[in-house]
Design an enzyme around this catalytic site. Sequence first.
Site, PDB file in Angstrom:
ATOM      1  N   GLU A   1       5.148   9.155 -27.078  1.00 39.78           N
ATOM      2  CA  GLU A   1       3.807   9.453 -26.988  1.00 39.78           C
ATOM      3  C   GLU A   1       3.069   8.884 -25.800  1.00 39.78           C
ATOM      4  O   GLU A   1       2.165   9.899 -25.185  1.00 39.78           O
ATOM      5  CB  GLU A   1       3.153   8.420 -28.306  1.00 39.78           C
ATOM      6  CG  GLU A   1       1.694   9.072 -28.643  1.00 39.78           C
ATOM      7  CD  GLU A   1       1.083   8.277 -29.841  1.00 39.78           C
ATOM      8  OE1 GLU A   1       1.795   7.395 -30.283  1.00 39.78           O
ATOM      9  OE2 GLU A   1      -0.317   8.640 -29.734  1.00 39.78           O
TER      10      GLU A   1
ATOM     11  N   LYS B   1      18.710  17.075 -19.125  1.00 40.10           N
ATOM     12  CA  LYS B   1      18.050  17.188 -20.584  1.00 40.10           C
ATOM     13  C   LYS B   1      18.722  15.803 -21.266  1.00 40.10           C
ATOM     14  O   LYS B   1      18.514  15.915 -22.573  1.00 40.10           O
ATOM     15  CB  LYS B   1      18.207  18.463 -21.214  1.00 40.10           C
ATOM     16  CG  LYS B   1      17.651  19.525 -20.572  1.00 40.10           C
ATOM     17  CD  LYS B   1      16.608  19.419 -19.546  1.00 40.10           C
ATOM     18  CE  LYS B   1      15.203  19.505 -20.195  1.00 40.10           C
ATOM     19  NZ  LYS B   1      14.220  19.314 -19.403  1.00 40.10           N
ATOM     20  N   SER B   2      19.190  14.747 -20.645  1.00 42.12           N
ATOM     21  CA  SER B   2      19.906  13.859 -21.480  1.00 42.12           C
ATOM     22  C   SER B   2      18.980  12.557 -21.525  1.00 42.12           C
ATOM     23  O   SER B   2      19.382  11.652 -22.099  1.00 42.12           O
ATOM     24  CB  SER B   2      20.983  13.250 -20.914  1.00 42.12           C
ATOM     25  OG  SER B   2      21.868  14.530 -20.604  1.00 42.12           O
TER      26      SER B   2
ATOM     27  N   SER C   1      17.455  21.570 -25.703  1.00 41.01           N
ATOM     28  CA  SER C   1      16.363  20.915 -24.756  1.00 41.01           C
ATOM     29  C   SER C   1      16.449  21.899 -23.698  1.00 41.01           C
ATOM     30  O   SER C   1      15.846  22.231 -23.025  1.00 41.01           O
ATOM     31  CB  SER C   1      16.483  19.664 -24.501  1.00 41.01           C
ATOM     32  OG  SER C   1      15.670  19.070 -23.681  1.00 41.01           O
TER      33      SER C   1
ATOM     34  N   TRP D   1      12.811   9.793 -19.011  1.00 46.36           N
ATOM     35  CA  TRP D   1      12.702   8.470 -19.807  1.00 46.36           C
ATOM     36  C   TRP D   1      13.186   7.353 -19.002  1.00 46.36           C
ATOM     37  O   TRP D   1      12.615   6.310 -18.886  1.00 46.36           O
ATOM     38  CB  TRP D   1      13.580   8.696 -21.018  1.00 46.36           C
ATOM     39  CG  TRP D   1      13.123   7.830 -22.197  1.00 46.36           C
ATOM     40  CD1 TRP D   1      12.166   6.671 -22.181  1.00 46.36           C
ATOM     41  CD2 TRP D   1      13.560   7.851 -23.439  1.00 46.36           C
ATOM     42  NE1 TRP D   1      11.925   6.182 -23.321  1.00 46.36           N
ATOM     43  CE2 TRP D   1      12.770   6.603 -24.282  1.00 46.36           C
ATOM     44  CE3 TRP D   1      14.618   8.806 -24.343  1.00 46.36           C
ATOM     45  CZ2 TRP D   1      12.915   6.500 -25.589  1.00 46.36           C
ATOM     46  CZ3 TRP D   1      14.638   8.404 -25.637  1.00 46.36           C
ATOM     47  CH2 TRP D   1      13.947   7.397 -26.246  1.00 46.36           C
TER      48      TRP D   1
ATOM     49  N   ARG E   1       8.909  17.702 -25.061  1.00 44.44           N
ATOM     50  CA  ARG E   1       8.826  18.573 -25.974  1.00 44.44           C
ATOM     51  C   ARG E   1       8.951  18.126 -27.334  1.00 44.44           C
ATOM     52  O   ARG E   1       7.903  17.963 -28.153  1.00 44.44           O
ATOM     53  CB  ARG E   1      10.104  19.603 -25.586  1.00 44.44           C
ATOM     54  CG  ARG E   1      10.186  21.091 -26.709  1.00 44.44           C
ATOM     55  CD  ARG E   1      11.510  21.714 -26.192  1.00 44.44           C
ATOM     56  NE  ARG E   1      12.473  21.027 -26.511  1.00 44.44           N
ATOM     57  CZ  ARG E   1      13.010  21.009 -27.723  1.00 44.44           C
ATOM     58  NH1 ARG E   1      12.772  21.890 -28.689  1.00 44.44           N
ATOM     59  NH2 ARG E   1      14.387  20.191 -28.035  1.00 44.44           N
TER      60      ARG E   1
ATOM     61  N   HIS F   1      21.991  14.702 -10.888  1.00 45.70           N
ATOM     62  CA  HIS F   1      22.869  15.360 -11.637  1.00 45.70           C
ATOM     63  C   HIS F   1      24.275  15.806 -11.236  1.00 45.70           C
ATOM     64  O   HIS F   1      24.975  16.334 -11.969  1.00 45.70           O
ATOM     65  CB  HIS F   1      22.039  16.862 -12.238  1.00 45.70           C
ATOM     66  CG  HIS F   1      20.780  16.727 -12.886  1.00 45.70           C
ATOM     67  ND1 HIS F   1      20.804  15.623 -13.920  1.00 45.70           N
ATOM     68  CD2 HIS F   1      19.645  17.264 -12.886  1.00 45.70           C
ATOM     69  CE1 HIS F   1      19.684  16.072 -14.600  1.00 45.70           C
ATOM     70  NE2 HIS F   1      18.803  16.895 -13.776  1.00 45.70           N
TER      71      HIS F   1
ATOM     72  N   ARG G   1      23.365  12.129 -23.789  1.00 47.09           N
ATOM     73  CA  ARG G   1      23.013  12.505 -25.021  1.00 47.09           C
ATOM     74  C   ARG G   1      23.773  13.309 -26.090  1.00 47.09           C
ATOM     75  O   ARG G   1      24.539  14.016 -25.081  1.00 47.09           O
ATOM     76  CB  ARG G   1      21.616  13.125 -24.845  1.00 47.09           C
ATOM     77  CG  ARG G   1      20.561  13.480 -25.773  1.00 47.09           C
ATOM     78  CD  ARG G   1      19.321  14.454 -25.363  1.00 47.09           C
ATOM     79  NE  ARG G   1      18.509  14.447 -26.419  1.00 47.09           N
ATOM     80  CZ  ARG G   1      17.241  15.275 -26.200  1.00 47.09           C
ATOM     81  NH1 ARG G   1      17.033  15.704 -25.318  1.00 47.09           N
ATOM     82  NH2 ARG G   1      16.517  15.362 -27.223  1.00 47.09           N
TER      83      ARG G   1
ATOM     84  N   THR H   1      16.718  11.644 -18.420  1.00 48.14           N
ATOM     85  CA  THR H   1      16.613  11.087 -16.992  1.00 48.14           C
ATOM     86  C   THR H   1      15.272  10.668 -16.760  1.00 48.14           C
ATOM     87  O   THR H   1      15.235   9.404 -16.141  1.00 48.14           O
ATOM     88  CB  THR H   1      16.738  12.455 -16.179  1.00 48.14           C
ATOM     89  OG1 THR H   1      17.903  13.434 -16.708  1.00 48.14           O
ATOM     90  CG2 THR H   1      17.090  12.031 -14.785  1.00 48.14           C
TER      91      THR H   1
HETATM   92  S1  PPS Z   1      15.839  16.728 -16.710  1.00 49.32           S
HETATM   93  O1  PPS Z   1      15.219  18.145 -16.521  1.00 49.32           O
HETATM   94  O2  PPS Z   1      17.161  16.871 -16.735  1.00 49.32           O
HETATM   95  O3  PPS Z   1      15.128  15.851 -15.887  1.00 49.32           O
HETATM   96  O4  PPS Z   1      15.427  16.477 -18.297  1.00 49.32           O
HETATM   97  P1  PPS Z   1      15.433  14.896 -18.926  1.00 49.32           P
HETATM   98  O5  PPS Z   1      14.493  14.118 -18.388  1.00 49.32           O
HETATM   99  O6  PPS Z   1      16.879  14.483 -18.603  1.00 49.32           O
HETATM  100  O7  PPS Z   1      15.452  15.222 -20.470  1.00 49.32           O
HETATM  101  C1  PPS Z   1      14.412  15.732 -20.957  1.00 49.32           C
HETATM  102  C2  PPS Z   1      14.361  15.379 -22.666  1.00 49.32           C
HETATM  103  O8  PPS Z   1      14.001  14.015 -22.711  1.00 49.32           O
HETATM  104  C3  PPS Z   1      13.059  13.854 -23.737  1.00 49.32           C
HETATM  105  N1  PPS Z   1      12.194  12.595 -23.622  1.00 49.32           N
HETATM  106  C4  PPS Z   1      12.210  11.629 -24.196  1.00 49.32           C
HETATM  107  N2  PPS Z   1      12.695  11.373 -25.446  1.00 49.32           N
HETATM  108  C5  PPS Z   1      12.355  10.446 -26.247  1.00 49.32           C
HETATM  109  N3  PPS Z   1      11.321   9.435 -25.728  1.00 49.32           N
HETATM  110  C6  PPS Z   1      10.917   9.366 -24.516  1.00 49.32           C
HETATM  111  N4  PPS Z   1      10.155   8.484 -24.055  1.00 49.32           N
HETATM  112  C7  PPS Z   1      11.373  10.655 -23.847  1.00 49.32           C
HETATM  113  N5  PPS Z   1      11.256  11.073 -22.586  1.00 49.32           N
HETATM  114  C8  PPS Z   1      11.661  12.399 -22.201  1.00 49.32           C
HETATM  115  C9  PPS Z   1      12.153  15.190 -23.449  1.00 49.32           C
HETATM  116  O9  PPS Z   1      11.159  15.362 -24.360  1.00 49.32           O
HETATM  117  C10 PPS Z   1      13.048  15.868 -23.217  1.00 49.32           C
HETATM  118  O10 PPS Z   1      13.774  16.384 -24.649  1.00 49.32           O
HETATM  119  P2  PPS Z   1      13.590  17.461 -25.797  1.00 49.32           P
HETATM  120  O11 PPS Z   1      14.674  17.401 -26.841  1.00 49.32           O
HETATM  121  O12 PPS Z   1      13.425  18.777 -24.766  1.00 49.32           O
HETATM  122  O13 PPS Z   1      12.151  16.992 -26.146  1.00 49.32           O
END
Ligand code: PPS
Length: 301
Positions: free
Chosen positions: A231, A54-55, A139, A59, A258, A109, A131, A57
């Site tokens: 978005e 949830k850091s 998250s 993205w 989310r 991870h 993060r 990844t």
């Molecule tokens: S995982 O399950 O470990 O692979 O999750 P991970 O991808 O590391 O983290 C998911 C959170 O990243 C947020 N996210 C983003 N935030 C901002 N901009 C972009 N483009 C973006 N892409 C992914 C995603 O919404 C999850 O955070 P939260 O706080 O739950 O929204």
Amino acid sequence: MADAPVPKNQTPDYKLFSFQDFNLISGIHLSDEVEQIKNWAIRDSDVFLLTYPKSGTTWLKQILTMIEAKGDITATSNQMVLETIPWIEVLHDKEKFTTAASPRIRSSHLPYKLLPRDLTKKRGKVIYVARNPKDVLVSYFHFHNCAVMLETPKDFNDFFEKFMQGKVFASNWFEHIKSWYLHRHEMDHLYVTYEEMIQDLRAVVERICCFLGKDLSSSEMDNVVMHSTFENMSNNSSVNYKRLPETLLNHQKGAFMRKGTVGNWKKHFTVAQSERFDLMFQEEMKNVPLSFVWDIKDLSV
Ligand code: PPS
């Protein structure tokens, strides 16, 4: 055995199990396979994306995929990001890894001690994304409510305690970040934060290109950034996980993409929880020169 292979057509009995003091999930990970990862032969062109869950990844996966495609979204649109950049610790990745064409971009991870030792000979590149851990916790709480392989928490308080004790997949956040950060000089290593990406996505994409030796034109860079916004990723079925079956993600209980912001923890933590977290942070991170942005107001976005 906690992590025996599951016969086809049978839903795995997902449970946390500890392997070398690190929590994995039966039905998804096998300790025999994970143990072998440290012996994997690494090519100079390999790129490893390392994160605590949830850091950011996904993205980073989208950014790396878009950099490889020089911003051309059509080059990737039929493949889920899970397939484009697979997890090395998930069952049976080894064979695919060995035979894959370069550049092999992979995510994990796992903590430092379980990753291929070749990385410490400066073969391959490592990108670690961090993060602020209060937002990670929130998250992760929501993800536990919809991810079938993770135990549904009774409530936020129940999850808060589990996270503080490291009784979750990937164990303790502090151990994870320290294991990677304190060994960074042994590797060809780039450290990036989620909050930097919120603050100035283009600047981070430029840093990553520089680290990877990728020379993109200004308009290719614009496209990488455009396709990596919250978005656009939320509406992109290759990365928003809406194509994952209900046997893995219960889409009624929440979206993977989310909130995508900084400071959402303030809507979940009590004052007492926040103070307790701060104390633990100070103690655990006292010798680590890292700081985090905890509030969107502290960024100029
Ligand atoms: S995982 O399950 O470990 O692979 O999750 P991970 O991808 O590391 O983290 C998911 C959170 O990243 C947020 N996210 C983003 N935030 C901002 N901009 C972009 N483009 C973006 N892409 C992914 C995603 O919404 C999850 O955070 P939260 O706080 O739950 O929204």
